[in-house]
Every structure is written in structure tokens, then in C-alpha cells.
Write a protein that holds these residues in place. Structure first.
Motif, PDB file in Angstrom:
ATOM      1  N   ASP A 370      42.545   1.218  40.223  1.00  0.00           N
ATOM      2  CA  ASP A 370      41.103   1.202  40.490  1.00  0.00           C
ATOM      3  C   ASP A 370      40.711   2.298  41.464  1.00  0.00           C
ATOM      4  O   ASP A 370      41.550   2.843  42.196  1.00  0.00           O
ATOM      5  N   ALA A 371      39.414   2.595  41.465  1.00  0.00           N
ATOM      6  CA  ALA A 371      38.875   3.563  42.417  1.00  0.00           C
ATOM      7  C   ALA A 371      37.505   3.099  42.870  1.00  0.00           C
ATOM      8  O   ALA A 371      36.773   2.432  42.128  1.00  0.00           O
ATOM      9  N   ALA A 372      37.165   3.473  44.096  1.00  0.00           N
ATOM     10  CA  ALA A 372      35.826   3.271  44.629  1.00  0.00           C
ATOM     11  C   ALA A 372      35.168   4.629  44.783  1.00  0.00           C
ATOM     12  O   ALA A 372      35.727   5.529  45.433  1.00  0.00           O
ATOM     13  N   GLN A 373      34.032   4.801  44.148  1.00  0.00           N
ATOM     14  CA  GLN A 373      33.248   6.022  44.285  1.00  0.00           C
ATOM     15  C   GLN A 373      32.501   5.959  45.610  1.00  0.00           C
ATOM     16  O   GLN A 373      31.832   4.969  45.903  1.00  0.00           O
ATOM     17  N   LEU A 374      32.615   7.007  46.415  1.00  0.00           N
ATOM     18  CA  LEU A 374      31.995   7.019  47.740  1.00  0.00           C
ATOM     19  C   LEU A 374      30.620   7.677  47.686  1.00  0.00           C
ATOM     20  O   LEU A 374      30.352   8.535  46.837  1.00  0.00           O
ATOM     21  N   SER A 375      29.772   7.295  48.600  1.00  0.00           N
ATOM     22  CA  SER A 375      28.404   7.831  48.634  1.00  0.00           C
ATOM     23  C   SER A 375      28.355   9.263  49.128  1.00  0.00           C
ATOM     24  O   SER A 375      27.371   9.960  48.912  1.00  0.00           O
ATOM     25  N   HIS A 376      29.416   9.717  49.804  1.00  0.00           N
ATOM     26  CA  HIS A 376      29.533  11.128  50.159  1.00  0.00           C
ATOM     27  C   HIS A 376      31.021  11.473  50.260  1.00  0.00           C
ATOM     28  O   HIS A 376      31.861  10.579  50.394  1.00  0.00           O
ATOM     29  N   PRO A 377      31.393  12.754  50.171  1.00  0.00           N
ATOM     30  CA  PRO A 377      32.808  13.143  50.055  1.00  0.00           C
ATOM     31  C   PRO A 377      33.579  13.090  51.368  1.00  0.00           C
ATOM     32  O   PRO A 377      33.899  14.110  51.967  1.00  0.00           O
ATOM     33  N   CYS A 378      33.936  11.874  51.759  1.00  0.00           N
ATOM     34  CA  CYS A 378      34.664  11.671  53.020  1.00  0.00           C
ATOM     35  C   CYS A 378      35.945  10.886  52.785  1.00  0.00           C
ATOM     36  O   CYS A 378      36.373  10.114  53.662  1.00  0.00           O
ATOM     37  N   ALA A 379      36.566  11.059  51.609  1.00  0.00           N
ATOM     38  CA  ALA A 379      37.682  10.192  51.220  1.00  0.00           C
ATOM     39  C   ALA A 379      38.849  10.268  52.190  1.00  0.00           C
ATOM     40  O   ALA A 379      39.475   9.240  52.502  1.00  0.00           O
ATOM     41  N   HIS A 380      39.177  11.458  52.687  1.00  0.00           N
ATOM     42  CA  HIS A 380      40.321  11.554  53.588  1.00  0.00           C
ATOM     43  C   HIS A 380      40.040  10.875  54.922  1.00  0.00           C
ATOM     44  O   HIS A 380      40.922  10.210  55.489  1.00  0.00           O
ATOM     45  N   ALA A 381      38.836  11.019  55.412  1.00  0.00           N
ATOM     46  CA  ALA A 381      38.472  10.332  56.655  1.00  0.00           C
ATOM     47  C   ALA A 381      38.501   8.821  56.451  1.00  0.00           C
ATOM     48  O   ALA A 381      38.960   8.069  57.329  1.00  0.00           O
ATOM     49  N   ALA A 382      38.022   8.355  55.292  1.00  0.00           N
ATOM     50  CA  ALA A 382      38.039   6.917  55.002  1.00  0.00           C
ATOM     51  C   ALA A 382      39.464   6.409  54.855  1.00  0.00           C
ATOM     52  O   ALA A 382      39.806   5.314  55.342  1.00  0.00           O
ATOM     53  N   MET A 383      40.315   7.186  54.194  1.00  0.00           N
ATOM     54  CA  MET A 383      41.726   6.814  54.046  1.00  0.00           C
ATOM     55  C   MET A 383      42.400   6.700  55.404  1.00  0.00           C
ATOM     56  O   MET A 383      43.143   5.737  55.668  1.00  0.00           O
ATOM     57  N   ASN A 384      42.166   7.664  56.266  1.00  0.00           N
ATOM     58  CA  ASN A 384      42.789   7.637  57.592  1.00  0.00           C
ATOM     59  C   ASN A 384      42.265   6.485  58.436  1.00  0.00           C
ATOM     60  O   ASN A 384      43.026   5.863  59.189  1.00  0.00           O
ATOM     61  N   TRP A 385      40.982   6.184  58.328  1.00  0.00           N
ATOM     62  CA  TRP A 385      40.414   5.049  59.075  1.00  0.00           C
ATOM     63  C   TRP A 385      41.095   3.759  58.606  1.00  0.00           C
ATOM     64  O   TRP A 385      41.476   2.913  59.426  1.00  0.00           O
ATOM     65  N   ALA A 386      41.225   3.604  57.289  1.00  0.00           N
ATOM     66  CA  ALA A 386      41.874   2.399  56.763  1.00  0.00           C
ATOM     67  C   ALA A 386      43.316   2.313  57.241  1.00  0.00           C
ATOM     68  O   ALA A 386      43.793   1.235  57.641  1.00  0.00           O
ATOM     69  N   LEU A 387      44.027   3.437  57.222  1.00  0.00           N
ATOM     70  CA  LEU A 387      45.419   3.440  57.680  1.00  0.00           C
ATOM     71  C   LEU A 387      45.528   3.002  59.131  1.00  0.00           C
ATOM     72  O   LEU A 387      46.400   2.196  59.494  1.00  0.00           O
ATOM     73  N   GLU A 388      44.662   3.514  59.965  1.00  0.00           N
ATOM     74  CA  GLU A 388      44.691   3.159  61.377  1.00  0.00           C
ATOM     75  C   GLU A 388      44.355   1.688  61.611  1.00  0.00           C
ATOM     76  O   GLU A 388      44.656   1.136  62.665  1.00  0.00           O
ATOM     77  N   HIS A 389      43.752   1.059  60.616  1.00  0.00           N
ATOM     78  CA  HIS A 389      43.425  -0.357  60.718  1.00  0.00           C
ATOM     79  C   HIS A 389      44.310  -1.218  59.819  1.00  0.00           C
ATOM     80  O   HIS A 389      43.981  -2.368  59.545  1.00  0.00           O
ATOM     81  N   GLY A 390      45.441  -0.635  59.366  1.00  0.00           N
ATOM     82  CA  GLY A 390      46.468  -1.435  58.713  1.00  0.00           C
ATOM     83  C   GLY A 390      46.397  -1.530  57.209  1.00  0.00           C
ATOM     84  O   GLY A 390      47.031  -2.419  56.625  1.00  0.00           O
ATOM     85  N   LEU A 391      45.687  -0.625  56.542  1.00  0.00           N
ATOM     86  CA  LEU A 391      45.578  -0.672  55.089  1.00  0.00           C
ATOM     87  C   LEU A 391      45.893   0.701  54.509  1.00  0.00           C
ATOM     88  O   LEU A 391      45.292   1.702  54.890  1.00  0.00           O
ATOM     89  N   ILE A 392      46.817   0.742  53.550  1.00  0.00           N
ATOM     90  CA  ILE A 392      47.177   1.992  52.886  1.00  0.00           C
ATOM     91  C   ILE A 392      46.411   2.111  51.574  1.00  0.00           C
ATOM     92  O   ILE A 392      46.545   1.269  50.672  1.00  0.00           O
ATOM     93  N   VAL A 393      45.567   3.146  51.479  1.00  0.00           N
ATOM     94  CA  VAL A 393      44.872   3.503  50.253  1.00  0.00           C
ATOM     95  C   VAL A 393      45.034   5.015  50.074  1.00  0.00           C
ATOM     96  O   VAL A 393      45.669   5.675  50.886  1.00  0.00           O
ATOM     97  N   ASN A 394      44.453   5.568  49.023  1.00  0.00           N
ATOM     98  CA  ASN A 394      44.678   6.973  48.702  1.00  0.00           C
ATOM     99  C   ASN A 394      43.365   7.698  48.438  1.00  0.00           C
ATOM    100  O   ASN A 394      42.525   7.212  47.680  1.00  0.00           O
TER     101      ASN A 394
END
Length: 431
Positions: A370-394
Motif C-alpha cells: 500500500d501507499a499513502a499519497q501525501l498532500s505535498h512532497p515531504c516523504a523523506h521527512a515524514a519517513m524520518n519522523w515516523a522512524l524517530e517515533h518507532g515506526l518503519i515506513v518507506n
């Protein structure tokens, strides 16, 4: 359960990453963390930080980490024999091949070629397609024929070895290695007229081209952002292949082995329109984390084109990998994980939109790809935020996050991931 935390790179991570950069080719960039051990859907880094893994080694760890049945099967096989040359066969190798033919619903006379990765599975498919192309009348040299062609789709990804790369679209990874394997052409994905025009170029004379031997494609273009091609388009491809005596190769490296809610994505009517391929390639999730891949050729006539010496690999079908594959498939069957992939995938996609987080514009995918389409192109920042809060996504694209958790992910795991995703700031900087 992952304890809510915000963590930065730990001292052990930093130490090991410093050593990594000194000895490892810089083909992957700087790793995000140095991981140490896993259990189920959770994994820990060398500093002891725990993560809920919603990437599973990029759709590889089908049954999570350290599943006891997988560990037992691999340990027992390692204690017996881990490798033989291909001058010999082993029971696990034969059993796994038979099981894959069964799961694919392939007709009698179908055969499996084993490799060690998805790229190798696609290399085998391309080579077999080239052999098939030599049987087409328009490609026979003694009749004035021209070399047969293979058609690939824009935005498709089939691997990074030379043959597979030749069928991979992304210019950034193709261009530095050109010229690549000749006779592979691209048409615009989703555009039936472009495919029709490619077939129509077959003919004699100065401007005519050789016949089309095969079309290779993914039903969900994973590296393009988890984008389904569409069932109607796939049916038209099958029809054009049939009319022109071309093979249809479906790359199931990322979509296969239960990930999309069926054993293979082509078995989903809403992805394939009910078509049957001539070849299917597989890898990633087939052996639950052990390197394994390959190709299934449908029917005896096509399978017979590979003869002794026409293809091979030292490690292909080794008993250790085959035992891992049999154990993985056994767990998926016993724990009903194909159905779980369908249910949990729906929960994830619907749950993301129900968070109300304005960062998420839409979702797409099938099962647990699955994928989530983001409202603006910040996928790497969102991925890193999730990682820092204990969730691995890509960050699969600048404006999309990819989710591919283990197939045994639970309802509670999904809820936990959604709680983290709901809190990702919607004003993160663009990539």
C-alpha cells in the motif's frame, strides 16, 4: 508494543555507521540505523530502540522476524546440508518447485527456475523470452527476419543487473550503464495505443522491426509509488500478446506470495482482469528473509526452451533456501495470512484516511502492499519522523509513503501504526 519515544541516532549506531562507510560500497547511501534483532513485527537497533516494522525488508519478511517454524526449518536443514552443486538435486528443492507451480495454478508441464533474487528471476524470464523470440517466423535469419523485441513499460522496475536493468525504466539508474541489452523497448504504461503502435512496427523492409517476443510488466508498479496498472489495460495487453503470438511476463517479485491478498497478484480480478501469464517471476517474500527468487514458465512447450547449459546459477535452489521457502509458505497457509493480508490492508488504508491528518491525500494498493499519497512532497521527512517515533515506513516517491508490513501483522499492530501516522506533522519541509 513499541514504547512511545523520540530518539536520535544512538552511540552504537553512530559507531557502526562510521565503520560501515569505511568498508561498504556507497550504493545504498547512509543506512538509517544499524539493526540487531527482531521478533514478529518488531525489530531493535544496536542501541536497544524498538521499532514496529511496516516495511519488512521491502516486502521480504513475509512472516515477520524469527518465526519459530521458520527458525526450526532453517536450523534443521543447515544441520543436514546447506548447499550442493546443481549436479545434484535435493528434496526441499523439488518440493518447493512443485508447491510454487500449484500455488500459481500453472498448467501441467509448467516448470520452475530458481535464482537468488528478483533480478535473477527476471534475467531468466528475459533469456527465455529471447529463446522464444527466435522461434517466431519474423525473427528467422534465413527468412530475412529481424531480432525479436521485448517490450517493457515506463515506470516499471525489474532489477539492477544488466538484463533486468535494460527492462527497468528509471533513467537515473539506467543512463550511466548504457548501452544496455539491445532489443528491449519501452511504451507508456497505461496507454493501450502506445502498445498497439509498438506491435504494429513489426515488419520487413528498412523501417520494419522484428516481432515482439514478450511484454514484461508489474501489475502494481512498486518502485513507481505502488501504482496499479488497471485491470482493463492488463486485459488489452494480454489480447495484443495473443494476437501477435507474444509472451506475457508478469513480474511478481514484490506482489507475489500472498502480499496482495492472493498468492499472486495476477489471481486478483481487479488487478489482472483474470488474465493468465506465460511467465511469472518471484522473489522477496518467498523464503521469509532468505535470498531466493526465480521464474515459473507456464506449460511444457515454453519450459522446454531452456535446455542444459542455457541458464544456471551456483546457488540456485539450494536446500537451505528451499527449506526456508517451504517453511514460509507453510506458515502463510497454516495461519491464513493471505486472508489476513486482505483484511489488514483494508484496515490500514481506511485507517490512514480516518486519521484526519491533512498530510494524507489518498491511499492506494492491494492487500499489504500500500501507499499513502501525501498532500505535498515531504516523504523523506515524514519517513524520518515516523522512524524517530518507532515506526518503519518507506519514502517510495517524494510525495508517497509505502507500507509493506509482514503478512502476520495484527489488528493491534495496525492500530499502533495509525496512532503514529496520525501525529506526523502536516507542515514538514519538502524533500
Amino acid at each position: 508494543m513499541v514504547t512511545e519515544h523520540t530518539e536520535t541516532l544512538g552511540s552504537k549506531d553512530s559507531k557502526w555507521l562510521g565503520e560501515y562507510s569505511q568498508v561498504h560500497m556507497n550504493v545504498f547511501g547512509t543506512p538509517l540505523r544499524v539493526l540487531d534483532h527482531g521478533q514478529g513485527t518488531h525489530i531493535w537497533d544496536v542501541d536497544g530502540n524498538e521499532y514496529l516494522d511496516f516495511l519488512a525488508g521491502i516486502a521480504v519478511n513475509s512472516i515477520g522476524y524469527a518465526h519459530p517454524k521458520w527458525v526450526k526449518a532453517v536450523s534443521e536443514q543447515a544441520a543436514k546440508v546447506a548447499h550442493t552443486s546443481n549436479y545434484f538435486a535435493t528434496e526441499p528443492q523439488i518440493k518447493l518447485a512443485a508447491k510454487l507451480v500449484e500455488l500459481a495454478g500453472a498448467p501441467e508441464g509448467s516448470h520452475v527456475y530458481f535464482g537468488n533474487s528478483g533480478a535473477e528471476g527476471n534475467e531468466a524470464a528475459i533469456k527465455l523470452a529471447k529463446l522464444y523470440g527466435r522461434t517466431l517466423p519474423g525473427a528467422l535469419p534465413d527468412m530475412g527476419g529481424k531480432p525479436a523485441r521485448i517490450i517493457a513499460l515506463t515506470h516499471g522496475f525489474h532489477g539492477r543487473t544488466l538484463g533486468a536493468l535494460s527492462a527497468t525504466w528509471k533513467p537515473a539508474i539506467r543512463t550511466p550503464f548504457e548501452p544496455l541489452v539491445p532489443g528491449i523497448e519501452f511504451v507508456e504504461a497505461g496507454n493501450p495505443m502506445a502498445l498497439y503502435e509498438a506491435f504494429s512496427q513489426t515488419g520487413k523492409g528498412h523501417y520494419g522491426k522484428g516481432p515482439v517476443a514478450a511484454v514484461i510488466m508489474e501489475l502494481i508498479q512498486g518502485e513507481a509509488g505502488v501504482r496499479p496498472l488497471g485491470a482493463d489495460y492488463v486485459k488489452k495487453i494480454r489480447q495484443m500478446c495473443d494476437i501477435n503470438h507474444a509472451l506475457l511476463i508478469i513480474d511478481e517479485v514484490q506482489t507475489g506470495m500472498g502480499r496482495t491478498g492472493k498468492w499472486f497478484a495476477f489471481q486478483r480480478e481487479d488487478l489482472s482482469g483474470g488474465v493468465t501469464p506465460d511467465m511469472v517471476t518471484f522473489a522477496k517474500g518467498v523464503a521469509g528473509g532468505f535470498p531466493m527468487g526465480g521464474m515459473i514458465a507456464f506449460g511444457s512447450k515454453l519450459s522446454a526452451l531452456f535446455t542444459p547449459g542455457s541458464h544456471g546459477s551456483t546457488f540456485a535452489g539450494n536446500p537451505l533456501g528451499a527449506a526456508a521457502g517451504l517453511a514460509t509458505i507453510g506458515v502463510i497457509e497454516d495461519e491464513h495470512l493471505v486472508a489476513n493480508a486482505e483484511e489488514r490492508g483494508r484496515q490500514l488504508r481506511e485507517g490512514i484516511m480516518a486519521t484526519g491528518n491533512p498530510l494524507f491525500a489518498s491511499t492506494r494498493g492491494r492487500g499489504l502492499l500500500d501507499a499513502a499519497q501525501l498532500s505535498h512532497p515531504c516523504a523523506h521527512a515524514a519517513m524520518n519522523w515516523a522512524l524517530e517515533h518507532g515506526l518503519i515506513v518507506n519514502a517510495v516517491a517524494p510525495d508517497a509513503l509505502r507500507f509493506a508490513p509482514p503478512l502476520n501483522v495484527t489488528e493491534q499492530d495496525i492500530d499502533q501504526a495509525l496512532a503514529i501516522l496520525a501525529r506526523i506533522p502536516d507542515d514538514l519541509p519538502n524533500d
